[in-house]
Write a protein that holds these residues in place. Sequence first.
Motif, PDB file in Angstrom:
ATOM      1  N   LYS A  43      -1.946   5.061   2.537  1.00  0.00           N
ATOM      2  CA  LYS A  43      -1.747   6.386   3.146  1.00  0.00           C
ATOM      3  C   LYS A  43      -1.296   7.382   2.075  1.00  0.00           C
ATOM      4  CE  LYS A  43       2.938   5.042   4.490  1.00  0.00           C
ATOM      5  NZ  LYS A  43       3.713   4.393   5.563  1.00  0.00           N
ATOM      6  N   TYR A  47      -0.180   6.890  -1.993  1.00  0.00           N
ATOM      7  CA  TYR A  47       1.103   7.285  -2.589  1.00  0.00           C
ATOM      8  C   TYR A  47       0.863   8.134  -3.843  1.00  0.00           C
ATOM      9  CZ  TYR A  47       3.414   3.747   0.414  1.00  0.00           C
ATOM     10  OH  TYR A  47       3.883   2.992   1.475  1.00  0.00           O
ATOM     11  N   SER A 203       7.204  -3.508   1.916  1.00  0.00           N
ATOM     12  CA  SER A 203       7.495  -4.027   0.563  1.00  0.00           C
ATOM     13  C   SER A 203       8.866  -4.686   0.496  1.00  0.00           C
ATOM     14  CB  SER A 203       7.450  -2.890  -0.461  1.00  0.00           C
ATOM     15  OG  SER A 203       6.149  -2.363  -0.544  1.00  0.00           O
ATOM     16  N   ARG A 218       2.431  -5.825   5.117  1.00  0.00           N
ATOM     17  CA  ARG A 218       2.000  -4.428   4.919  1.00  0.00           C
ATOM     18  C   ARG A 218       2.669  -3.782   3.725  1.00  0.00           C
ATOM     19  NH1 ARG A 218       3.920  -3.947  10.464  1.00  0.00           N
ATOM     20  NH2 ARG A 218       5.480  -2.571   9.559  1.00  0.00           N
ATOM     21  N   GLY A 220       3.361  -1.319   0.654  1.00  0.00           N
ATOM     22  CA  GLY A 220       2.943  -0.014   0.146  1.00  0.00           C
ATOM     23  C   GLY A 220       3.475   0.136  -1.264  1.00  0.00           C
TER      24      GLY A 220
END
Length: 369
Positions: A43, A47, A203, A218, A220
């Motif tokens: 998304k 980043y 994370s 999930r 990131g």
Amino acid sequence: MPNQSLPEDLRTWAEIDLGALRHNIDRIRSRLGPGVEILSVVKANAYGHGAMRVASELVAETGIFGVANLREASELGPSAQGRDLMLLSPCLPGERHDAVRRGHIVTVSSASEAEAYSVFGPVRVNFKIDTGMGRVGCSFANAEEEALRLKHVAGVGVHSISTHLPSADEDDGFTFAQLNQFSDLVKVLRGHFPGVKFHALNSAGLLTQGPCDLEIARPGLLLYGISPIEGVQSEFRAVMEWKARVGLVREMPAGASFSYGRTYVSQVPIRTAVISVGYADGFPRQASGNGASVLIRGIRCPLLGRVTMDQIIVDSTGVDGVKEGDVVTLFGRDGNASITVSELAEQSGTIAWDILTGIGRRVERFYKD
Ligand SMILES: *Cc1c(COP(=O)(O)O)cnc(C)c1O
């Protein structure tokens, strides 16, 4: 990428190391074990790293790409190579039709929200349960009942059931208890939803609580090589370095004042460098006066006074031969010195996620392998 090969008219840019990206997802993979599917969170333009390039690089190890919304899903386009896309935020009513038509996995908090999608056709949903985030999701107390209701909505396929961790990087005790509570519910729901996948770990969660028996993780921030917790940073490689150039070098006398508000006054004569980056590029204005510095020729140069829209001023007295056009490292490595995103974030009273996603459109992205 040798800096010499970059155009000399570049004022500020980000160098993105695709090899580091692959290294990081491999490290994540080895922490999770081969059975766990990685939902790579890309998304906010991955980043700030560029969602298309990042997705292409991660696709081999990625089962699903996570984006915030429909527009981001569209922007990924062919880079997702047919992988499923999950919309992590709720769609607006006006976006639901397109989300269904494009076959995305949508995140819903209730059976009635799922129904509002299913009027447009068959839809796969991620049923979110709120276990303390207080943002989206079904309340924990009603989750089993709501899940059963969801199961019977025509045209709705439950792809996965999930929760989100609000404090995985700051409160192990809460997070452990939260995951235990979720796990108990998962045991019950597995009976009702054979084949459905469960997920919770971001994370910080996968670093502190993993491995666990959930089918999807999930990550990131960790994909981008920044650890949200201390002690494991050395396992990961920062993917982005942010650079700018010296626009002007000046010799300033003792007693000179600097930038808006004149919050800094020199005590002795200094040599300043004016750098071609400012808050309009996403360099945090809040870094003003908080001990932030940049690197020029491998030397730390303290920021003087306030960050302005297009420029910052640093003390480059200690840099032999500093001159206009020199490359400045805002974060990243230069010689033996380095500055991390987390360091800049801390000096700015914010978090690494905020710094990375705030890097603006004037900052060109360059990729190296
Ligand atoms: C952004 C996001 C993530 C990734 O979080 P990181 O802390 O960057 O790993 C995971 N899950 C959801 C639902 C998110 O919105």
